[in-house]
Design a protein around this motif. Structure first.
Motif, PDB file in Angstrom:
ATOM      1  N   LEU A  15      -3.444  -3.971  -5.437  1.00 49.47           N
ATOM      2  CA  LEU A  15      -3.598  -4.015  -3.979  1.00 49.47           C
ATOM      3  C   LEU A  15      -3.822  -5.450  -3.501  1.00 49.47           C
ATOM      4  CD1 LEU A  15      -5.822  -0.846  -3.632  1.00 49.47           C
ATOM      5  CD2 LEU A  15      -3.567  -1.131  -2.579  1.00 49.47           C
ATOM      6  N   LEU A  16      -4.665  -6.183  -4.201  1.00 53.05           N
ATOM      7  CA  LEU A  16      -4.921  -7.583  -3.837  1.00 53.05           C
ATOM      8  C   LEU A  16      -3.644  -8.413  -3.930  1.00 53.05           C
ATOM      9  CD1 LEU A  16      -8.362  -8.221  -5.566  1.00 53.05           C
ATOM     10  CD2 LEU A  16      -7.894  -8.266  -3.103  1.00 53.05           C
ATOM     11  N   GLN A  17      -2.867  -8.157  -4.969  1.00 51.76           N
ATOM     12  CA  GLN A  17      -1.619  -8.908  -5.151  1.00 51.76           C
ATOM     13  C   GLN A  17      -0.663  -8.668  -3.980  1.00 51.76           C
ATOM     14  OE1 GLN A  17       0.763  -7.773  -8.601  1.00 51.76           O
ATOM     15  NE2 GLN A  17       1.326  -9.914  -8.892  1.00 51.76           N
ATOM     16  N   LYS A  18      -0.637  -7.457  -3.444  1.00 52.18           N
ATOM     17  CA  LYS A  18       0.246  -7.125  -2.330  1.00 52.18           C
ATOM     18  C   LYS A  18      -0.384  -7.460  -0.977  1.00 52.18           C
ATOM     19  CE  LYS A  18       3.403  -4.476  -4.632  1.00 52.18           C
ATOM     20  NZ  LYS A  18       4.753  -4.908  -4.837  1.00 52.18           N
ATOM     21  N   GLY A  19      -1.705  -7.654  -0.948  1.00 55.16           N
ATOM     22  CA  GLY A  19      -2.392  -7.869   0.310  1.00 55.16           C
ATOM     23  C   GLY A  19      -2.558  -6.577   1.096  1.00 55.16           C
ATOM     24  N   TRP A  20      -2.648  -5.460   0.398  1.00 55.86           N
ATOM     25  CA  TRP A  20      -2.724  -4.137   1.014  1.00 55.86           C
ATOM     26  C   TRP A  20      -4.122  -3.548   0.909  1.00 55.86           C
ATOM     27  CZ3 TRP A  20       2.104  -1.493  -1.621  1.00 55.86           C
ATOM     28  CH2 TRP A  20       3.273  -2.062  -1.103  1.00 55.86           C
ATOM     29  N   THR A  21      -4.355  -2.524   1.746  1.00 58.02           N
ATOM     30  CA  THR A  21      -5.589  -1.751   1.657  1.00 58.02           C
ATOM     31  C   THR A  21      -5.246  -0.301   1.330  1.00 58.02           C
ATOM     32  OG1 THR A  21      -5.586  -1.300   4.035  1.00 58.02           O
ATOM     33  CG2 THR A  21      -6.838  -3.233   3.279  1.00 58.02           C
ATOM     34  N   VAL A  22      -6.238   0.408   0.804  1.00 54.53           N
ATOM     35  CA  VAL A  22      -6.070   1.800   0.396  1.00 54.53           C
ATOM     36  C   VAL A  22      -7.138   2.657   1.065  1.00 54.53           C
ATOM     37  CG1 VAL A  22      -7.533   1.566  -1.679  1.00 54.53           C
ATOM     38  CG2 VAL A  22      -5.771   3.344  -1.602  1.00 54.53           C
ATOM     39  N   THR A  23      -6.794   3.893   1.308  1.00 47.99           N
ATOM     40  CA  THR A  23      -7.741   4.890   1.799  1.00 47.99           C
ATOM     41  C   THR A  23      -7.489   6.186   1.045  1.00 47.99           C
ATOM     42  OG1 THR A  23      -8.651   5.956   3.771  1.00 47.99           O
ATOM     43  CG2 THR A  23      -6.254   5.738   3.667  1.00 47.99           C
ATOM     44  N   THR A  24      -8.452   7.094   1.109  1.00 49.92           N
ATOM     45  CA  THR A  24      -8.286   8.383   0.450  1.00 49.92           C
ATOM     46  C   THR A  24      -8.614   9.517   1.402  1.00 49.92           C
ATOM     47  OG1 THR A  24     -10.557   8.500  -0.376  1.00 49.92           O
ATOM     48  CG2 THR A  24      -8.945   7.418  -1.797  1.00 49.92           C
ATOM     49  N   ALA A  25      -7.980  10.662   1.129  1.00 49.40           N
ATOM     50  CA  ALA A  25      -8.314  11.926   1.783  1.00 49.40           C
ATOM     51  C   ALA A  25      -8.523  12.913   0.638  1.00 49.40           C
ATOM     52  CB  ALA A  25      -7.200  12.389   2.704  1.00 49.40           C
ATOM     53  N   GLU A  26      -9.757  13.297   0.413  1.00 52.51           N
ATOM     54  CA  GLU A  26     -10.094  14.084  -0.769  1.00 52.51           C
ATOM     55  C   GLU A  26     -10.679  15.439  -0.413  1.00 52.51           C
ATOM     56  OE1 GLU A  26     -11.997  11.807  -4.003  1.00 52.51           O
ATOM     57  OE2 GLU A  26     -12.064  10.160  -2.556  1.00 52.51           O
ATOM     58  N   SER A  27     -10.274  16.420  -1.179  1.00 52.85           N
ATOM     59  CA  SER A  27     -10.859  17.746  -1.058  1.00 52.85           C
ATOM     60  C   SER A  27     -11.609  18.072  -2.344  1.00 52.85           C
ATOM     61  CB  SER A  27      -9.782  18.787  -0.738  1.00 52.85           C
ATOM     62  OG  SER A  27     -10.375  20.033  -0.446  1.00 52.85           O
ATOM     63  N   CYS A  28     -10.939  18.569  -3.366  1.00 55.14           N
ATOM     64  CA  CYS A  28     -11.622  19.044  -4.572  1.00 55.14           C
ATOM     65  C   CYS A  28     -12.368  17.952  -5.334  1.00 55.14           C
ATOM     66  CB  CYS A  28     -10.659  19.790  -5.493  1.00 55.14           C
ATOM     67  SG  CYS A  28      -9.393  18.757  -6.241  1.00 55.14           S
ATOM     68  N   THR A  29     -12.014  16.692  -5.146  1.00 56.25           N
ATOM     69  CA  THR A  29     -12.713  15.601  -5.832  1.00 56.25           C
ATOM     70  C   THR A  29     -13.943  15.127  -5.057  1.00 56.25           C
ATOM     71  OG1 THR A  29     -11.110  14.084  -4.863  1.00 56.25           O
ATOM     72  CG2 THR A  29     -10.743  14.756  -7.158  1.00 56.25           C
ATOM     73  N   GLY A  30     -14.112  15.580  -3.834  1.00 57.06           N
ATOM     74  CA  GLY A  30     -15.323  15.328  -3.070  1.00 57.06           C
ATOM     75  C   GLY A  30     -15.718  13.872  -2.910  1.00 57.06           C
ATOM     76  N   ILE A 120      -1.590  16.186  -5.736  1.00 54.00           N
ATOM     77  CA  ILE A 120      -1.951  14.799  -5.418  1.00 54.00           C
ATOM     78  C   ILE A 120      -0.761  14.153  -4.713  1.00 54.00           C
ATOM     79  CG2 ILE A 120      -2.555  12.529  -6.366  1.00 54.00           C
ATOM     80  CD1 ILE A 120      -3.818  14.056  -8.753  1.00 54.00           C
ATOM     81  N   ALA A 121      -1.047  13.377  -3.676  1.00 52.10           N
ATOM     82  CA  ALA A 121       0.012  12.649  -2.971  1.00 52.10           C
ATOM     83  C   ALA A 121      -0.399  11.190  -2.777  1.00 52.10           C
ATOM     84  CB  ALA A 121       0.302  13.283  -1.616  1.00 52.10           C
ATOM     85  N   VAL A 122       0.616  10.346  -2.789  1.00 49.49           N
ATOM     86  CA  VAL A 122       0.447   8.923  -2.466  1.00 49.49           C
ATOM     87  C   VAL A 122       1.476   8.602  -1.393  1.00 49.49           C
ATOM     88  CG1 VAL A 122       0.598   6.552  -3.301  1.00 49.49           C
ATOM     89  CG2 VAL A 122      -0.368   8.333  -4.781  1.00 49.49           C
ATOM     90  N   CYS A 123       1.014   8.031  -0.303  1.00 55.88           N
ATOM     91  CA  CYS A 123       1.894   7.593   0.771  1.00 55.88           C
ATOM     92  C   CYS A 123       1.696   6.085   0.933  1.00 55.88           C
ATOM     93  CB  CYS A 123       1.560   8.318   2.069  1.00 55.88           C
ATOM     94  SG  CYS A 123       2.604   7.850   3.465  1.00 55.88           S
ATOM     95  N   ILE A 124       2.786   5.352   0.953  1.00 56.13           N
ATOM     96  CA  ILE A 124       2.731   3.899   1.114  1.00 56.13           C
ATOM     97  C   ILE A 124       3.617   3.513   2.290  1.00 56.13           C
ATOM     98  CG2 ILE A 124       3.190   1.657   0.054  1.00 56.13           C
ATOM     99  CD1 ILE A 124       2.817   2.996  -2.686  1.00 56.13           C
ATOM    100  N   GLN A 125       3.053   2.754   3.214  1.00 53.87           N
ATOM    101  CA  GLN A 125       3.820   2.205   4.328  1.00 53.87           C
ATOM    102  C   GLN A 125       3.633   0.695   4.331  1.00 53.87           C
ATOM    103  OE1 GLN A 125       2.648   4.228   7.977  1.00 53.87           O
ATOM    104  NE2 GLN A 125       4.284   5.708   7.672  1.00 53.87           N
ATOM    105  N   TYR A 126       4.756  -0.017   4.351  1.00 51.92           N
ATOM    106  CA  TYR A 126       4.693  -1.471   4.286  1.00 51.92           C
ATOM    107  C   TYR A 126       5.918  -2.058   4.981  1.00 51.92           C
ATOM    108  CZ  TYR A 126       8.092  -0.958   0.479  1.00 51.92           C
ATOM    109  OH  TYR A 126       9.198  -0.646  -0.260  1.00 51.92           O
ATOM    110  N   LEU A 127       5.875  -3.345   5.201  1.00 54.19           N
ATOM    111  CA  LEU A 127       7.004  -4.050   5.810  1.00 54.19           C
ATOM    112  C   LEU A 127       7.804  -4.756   4.728  1.00 54.19           C
ATOM    113  CD1 LEU A 127       5.365  -5.661   8.967  1.00 54.19           C
ATOM    114  CD2 LEU A 127       6.920  -3.705   8.891  1.00 54.19           C
ATOM    115  N   LEU A 128       9.129  -4.651   4.838  1.00 57.08           N
ATOM    116  CA  LEU A 128      10.027  -5.361   3.947  1.00 57.08           C
ATOM    117  C   LEU A 128      11.090  -6.009   4.820  1.00 57.08           C
ATOM    118  CD1 LEU A 128      10.928  -6.016   1.031  1.00 57.08           C
ATOM    119  CD2 LEU A 128      12.320  -3.941   1.117  1.00 57.08           C
TER     120      LEU A 128
END
Length: 170
Positions: A15-30, A120-128
């Motif tokens: 994430l640091l290498q890309k300059g991105w941030t991450v967030t989570t939406a969790e249910s069973c992992t609490g 499990i899902a991962v969604c990534i939005q970025y500019l190219l």
């Protein structure tokens, strides 16, 4: 736990290498994925907030899962985790959203969704080159063991999945 710490560190570095941030939406992992990410010193550089959306009501209010999605597919489904990851990403202003919903047990399973079923899902939005790009990846897992085993397996799988998705973007 060493594996989770290693994956969290690798994810943070990516994430640091890309300059991105991450967030989570969790249910069973609490909140376990968020805890793993923020256990790494310096994680405030790439982690802003998270959503623990254990109830269907929370999924709708906090990460914009549609009621019709929950009614048609259920909370433990590809459609729901896809909406969770995207909603978390948008609401947190992050580039990467990780979501998880599953049946950790010991009860709550069914023939079509036995205990241990986790989406499990991962969604990534970025500019190219000035153009917005979106990548969605979701996967169904069926973990074995007790409640804590299922939760830890889901955390590891989610971190690994996010890391893989990020590293595939050049």
């Amino acid at each position: 736990m060493v594996e989770i710490e290693s994956l969290s560190k690798q994810l943070g570095d990516a994430l640091l290498q890309k300059g991105w941030t991450v967030t989570t939406a969790e249910s069973c992992t609490g909140g376990g994925i968020s805890q793993a990410i923020t256990a790494i010193a310096g994680s405030s550089s790439y982690f802003n907030c998270a959503f623990v959306t254990y109830s269907n009501d929370a999924k709708q209010k906090l990460v914009d899962v549609q009621q019709t999605t929950l009614e048609k597919y259920g909370a433990v489904s590809q459609q729901t985790v896809d909406e969770m990851a995207h909603g978390a990403l948008i609401n947190a202003g992050a580039q990467v959203g990780i979501s998880v919903s599953g049946i950790a047990g010991p009860g709550g399973g069914s023939e079509s969704k036995p205990v241990g079923t986790v989406w499990i899902a991962v969604c990534i939005q970025y500019l190219l080159d000035g153009n917005a790009k979106t990548i969605n990846n979701s996967q169904r897992f069926c973990f074995s063991g007790g409640r804590e085993d299922v939760r830890l397996s889901a955390i590891k799988a989610a971190l690994n999945m996010a890391l893989t998705c990020i590293n595939e973007i050049k």
